[in-house]
Write an enzyme that holds these catalytic residues in place. Structure first.
Site, short mmCIF file in Angstrom:
data_model
loop_
_atom_site.label_atom_id
_atom_site.label_comp_id
_atom_site.label_asym_id
_atom_site.label_seq_id
_atom_site.Cartn_x
_atom_site.Cartn_y
_atom_site.Cartn_z
CG ASP A 12 -1.63 1.24 1.48
OD1 ASP A 12 -2.38 1.65 0.58
OD2 ASP A 12 -1.44 1.85 2.54
CG ASP A 14 -1.68 7.68 0.59
OD1 ASP A 14 -0.77 8.51 0.51
OD2 ASP A 14 -2.55 7.52 -0.30
#
Length: 226
Positions: A12, A14
């Site tokens: 991922d 953020d």
């Protein structure tokens, strides 16, 4: 399965690679204010980070109309891009660990709730346009926790689900991994608490990004539970 048997590491963005959660929360608050909608608290906003932006807005504001959503989304994007004039910093240990993973022959990928335009912007800011084997953004596939973006990454890298590891900071990341038949790693320093993430039975829970590299290089005769 020993940690060294993984061939593909999927991250991922953020809250996992980049320290951007505070800016996302601020941009959501500003968009709500400018749209004359009630501000949700920080906890609620952090709880939708990882979803595609339209899905995130609708989760926070179920009553919003399609037209209002378009305007809200643009107000969010305008403020967030302004905040990102200087890109959010990467977490400590990210650059060194990713370099080590590349040197060791892992396939590397990104699966993010960002839009493609936003992901390309941040990759360019770090000089990483061609760094990952493949990247997938929410607006070009299905939003998390649907497993489509992971399935596309697996197909591109020609890797089986059991040979891949999803690393993320939200329940959507870990549930997406489960939906794809893939193991996961939870990070404690992002959007959601480790207590919430442990419900999805990650293979490993880490407080610092560099712990992932140490675990993947654990000798075969050590305890495998992480």
């Amino acid at each position: 399965m020993h940690p060294s048997d993984y061939k593909l590491l999927i991250f991922d963005w953020d809250g996992t690679l980049a320290d951007s959660i505070g800016r996302i929360v601020e941009a959501m608050h500003v968009a709500a204010l400018r749209s004359n909608l009630p501000q949700r608290d920080d906890f609620a906003v952090k709880g939708i980070i990882g979803l595609g932006l339209p899905e995130a807005i609708r989760t926070l504001y179920p009553e919003i109309s399609d037209a209002e959503l378009v305007v809200f989304r643009q107000r969010y994007a305008d403020h967030y891009v302004a905040l990102e004039a200087e890109p959010s910093p990467l977490f400590a240990g990210v650059v060194e660990s990713l370099e080590a993973f590349r040197a060791e022959g892992y396939h590397l990928a990104v699966a993010t709730g960002k839009a493609r335009r936003g992901l390309d912007r941040v990759l360019k800011s770090h000089g990483w346009e061609g760094y990952f084997d493949i990247t997938r953004a929410a607006d070009e596939t299905a939003s998390k926790p649907h497993p489509l973006m992971l399935e596309q990454i697996l197909a591109h890298c020609e890797v089986r689900p059991e040979q891949a590891l999803m690393v993320g900071d939200s329940s959507f990341d870990l549930l997406m991994a489960r939906n794809a038949g893939m193991d996961s790693v939870a990070v404690s320093y992002g959007a959601q608490s480790m207590e919430a993430l442990r419900a999805f039975e990650p293979r490993l829970a880490i407080d610092h990004f560099s712990e992932l590299h140490a675990w993947l290089n654990k000798p075969a005769n050590q305890d495998l539970l992480g």
